[in-house]
Design a protein around this motif. Structure first.
Motif, PDB file in Angstrom:
ATOM      1  N   SER A  16       0.831  -1.192   0.000  1.00  0.00           N
ATOM      2  CA  SER A  16       0.000   0.000   0.000  1.00  0.00           C
ATOM      3  C   SER A  16       0.871   1.250   0.000  1.00  0.00           C
ATOM      4  O   SER A  16       1.784   1.361   0.811  1.00  0.00           O
ATOM      5  CB  SER A  16      -0.888  -0.019   1.253  1.00  0.00           C
ATOM      6  OG  SER A  16      -1.663   1.134   1.327  1.00  0.00           O
ATOM      7  N   ASP A  18       0.251   5.475  -0.215  1.00  0.00           N
ATOM      8  CA  ASP A  18      -0.602   6.657  -0.321  1.00  0.00           C
ATOM      9  C   ASP A  18       0.295   7.884  -0.189  1.00  0.00           C
ATOM     10  O   ASP A  18       0.699   8.255   0.901  1.00  0.00           O
ATOM     11  CB  ASP A  18      -1.681   6.659   0.758  1.00  0.00           C
ATOM     12  CG  ASP A  18      -2.662   7.804   0.598  1.00  0.00           C
ATOM     13  OD1 ASP A  18      -2.395   8.745  -0.200  1.00  0.00           O
ATOM     14  OD2 ASP A  18      -3.705   7.780   1.261  1.00  0.00           O
ATOM     15  N   SER A  20      -0.701  10.798  -1.666  1.00  0.00           N
ATOM     16  CA  SER A  20      -1.567  11.889  -2.105  1.00  0.00           C
ATOM     17  C   SER A  20      -1.340  13.137  -1.267  1.00  0.00           C
ATOM     18  O   SER A  20      -0.931  13.062  -0.107  1.00  0.00           O
ATOM     19  CB  SER A  20      -3.036  11.464  -2.021  1.00  0.00           C
ATOM     20  OG  SER A  20      -3.391  11.170  -0.688  1.00  0.00           O
ATOM     21  N   LEU A  40      -2.960  -1.067  -3.250  1.00  0.00           N
ATOM     22  CA  LEU A  40      -3.438   0.310  -3.168  1.00  0.00           C
ATOM     23  C   LEU A  40      -2.309   1.249  -3.561  1.00  0.00           C
ATOM     24  O   LEU A  40      -1.182   1.116  -3.093  1.00  0.00           O
ATOM     25  CB  LEU A  40      -3.900   0.662  -1.743  1.00  0.00           C
ATOM     26  CG  LEU A  40      -4.212   2.147  -1.557  1.00  0.00           C
ATOM     27  CD1 LEU A  40      -5.618   2.447  -2.035  1.00  0.00           C
ATOM     28  CD2 LEU A  40      -4.010   2.576  -0.140  1.00  0.00           C
ATOM     29  N   ASP A  42      -2.075   5.568  -4.298  1.00  0.00           N
ATOM     30  CA  ASP A  42      -2.742   6.856  -4.438  1.00  0.00           C
ATOM     31  C   ASP A  42      -1.680   7.937  -4.580  1.00  0.00           C
ATOM     32  O   ASP A  42      -0.957   8.243  -3.638  1.00  0.00           O
ATOM     33  CB  ASP A  42      -3.650   7.146  -3.240  1.00  0.00           C
ATOM     34  CG  ASP A  42      -4.592   8.300  -3.504  1.00  0.00           C
ATOM     35  OD1 ASP A  42      -4.361   9.085  -4.445  1.00  0.00           O
ATOM     36  OD2 ASP A  42      -5.575   8.424  -2.760  1.00  0.00           O
ATOM     37  N   SER A  44      -2.646  10.922  -6.030  1.00  0.00           N
ATOM     38  CA  SER A  44      -3.489  12.056  -6.402  1.00  0.00           C
ATOM     39  C   SER A  44      -3.053  13.361  -5.748  1.00  0.00           C
ATOM     40  O   SER A  44      -2.446  13.380  -4.692  1.00  0.00           O
ATOM     41  CB  SER A  44      -4.947  11.768  -6.054  1.00  0.00           C
ATOM     42  OG  SER A  44      -5.107  11.557  -4.671  1.00  0.00           O
ATOM     43  N   PHE A  61      -4.549   0.681 -11.732  1.00  0.00           N
ATOM     44  CA  PHE A  61      -5.244   1.448 -10.706  1.00  0.00           C
ATOM     45  C   PHE A  61      -6.216   2.433 -11.341  1.00  0.00           C
ATOM     46  O   PHE A  61      -5.997   2.912 -12.448  1.00  0.00           O
ATOM     47  CB  PHE A  61      -4.247   2.176  -9.789  1.00  0.00           C
ATOM     48  CG  PHE A  61      -3.423   1.227  -8.973  1.00  0.00           C
ATOM     49  CD1 PHE A  61      -3.971   0.596  -7.863  1.00  0.00           C
ATOM     50  CD2 PHE A  61      -2.119   0.945  -9.319  1.00  0.00           C
ATOM     51  CE1 PHE A  61      -3.223  -0.297  -7.117  1.00  0.00           C
ATOM     52  CE2 PHE A  61      -1.363   0.050  -8.582  1.00  0.00           C
ATOM     53  CZ  PHE A  61      -1.923  -0.576  -7.479  1.00  0.00           C
ATOM     54  N   ARG A  65      -6.847   7.660  -8.674  1.00  0.00           N
ATOM     55  CA  ARG A  65      -5.603   7.552  -7.895  1.00  0.00           C
ATOM     56  C   ARG A  65      -4.500   8.447  -8.440  1.00  0.00           C
ATOM     57  O   ARG A  65      -3.452   8.602  -7.817  1.00  0.00           O
ATOM     58  CB  ARG A  65      -5.113   6.100  -7.842  1.00  0.00           C
ATOM     59  CG  ARG A  65      -6.124   5.138  -7.263  1.00  0.00           C
ATOM     60  CD  ARG A  65      -6.506   5.551  -5.891  1.00  0.00           C
ATOM     61  NE  ARG A  65      -7.515   4.656  -5.346  1.00  0.00           N
ATOM     62  CZ  ARG A  65      -7.986   4.757  -4.136  1.00  0.00           C
ATOM     63  NH1 ARG A  65      -7.546   5.718  -3.340  1.00  0.00           N
ATOM     64  NH2 ARG A  65      -8.896   3.924  -3.701  1.00  0.00           N
ATOM     65  N   TYR A  66      -4.738   9.031  -9.640  1.00  0.00           N
ATOM     66  CA  TYR A  66      -3.760   9.911 -10.272  1.00  0.00           C
ATOM     67  C   TYR A  66      -4.303  11.330 -10.470  1.00  0.00           C
ATOM     68  O   TYR A  66      -3.589  12.203 -10.939  1.00  0.00           O
ATOM     69  CB  TYR A  66      -3.370   9.353 -11.644  1.00  0.00           C
ATOM     70  CG  TYR A  66      -2.700   8.004 -11.579  1.00  0.00           C
ATOM     71  CD1 TYR A  66      -1.360   7.890 -11.243  1.00  0.00           C
ATOM     72  CD2 TYR A  66      -3.406   6.838 -11.862  1.00  0.00           C
ATOM     73  CE1 TYR A  66      -0.737   6.664 -11.191  1.00  0.00           C
ATOM     74  CE2 TYR A  66      -2.787   5.594 -11.818  1.00  0.00           C
ATOM     75  CZ  TYR A  66      -1.461   5.517 -11.479  1.00  0.00           C
ATOM     76  OH  TYR A  66      -0.844   4.299 -11.432  1.00  0.00           O
TER      77      TYR A  66
END
Length: 118
Positions: A16, A18, A20, A40, A42, A44, A61, A65-66
């Protein structure tokens, strides 16, 4: 602003990620394609740019997520990288240079001058 470190790809069992809203910039490192266990991802709302690596898990994905990376292109995003790359090759006046047309102009001009020599 920072960049995603190339070393992230050495964490091969990472499941995972993240990142973001981290004010990241630059390209997604080619090493991220080594993260084959990701369930997962992310990225973003950063300032990432370039092509999402093709033929990798990164394309699997969801586009959400982008989102928020206006300079990213390629699947799963709707932004086509070919169009983006062409726009980067435009001259300052906004037209794409066509070297083949310019070359034939110079050749024609040279031949015309050569024919008019005494």
């Amino acid at each position: 602003m920072g960049k995603i470190l190339e070393k992230i790809g050495s964490m091969k069992e990472l499941e995972s990620v993240d990142l973001s809203l981290n004010h990241l910039s630059g390209k997604i490192p080619p090493s991220m394609s080594n993260l084959t266990f990701l369930s997962l991802l992310d990225l973003s709302y950063n300032n990432l740019s370039g092509r999402i690596l093709s033929s990798t898990q990164l394309q699997s994905f969801d586009a959400l997520r982008y989102i928020g990376n206006p300079q990213l292109c390629g699947d799963p995003l709707p932004k086509n990288c070919i169009i983006e790359e062409q726009s980067l090759n435009r001259s300052p006046i906004g037209s794409v240079e066509d070297d083949s047309k310019n070359s034939s102009f110079y050749i024609d001009e040279f031949i015309g001058k050569a024919k008019s020599l005494p």
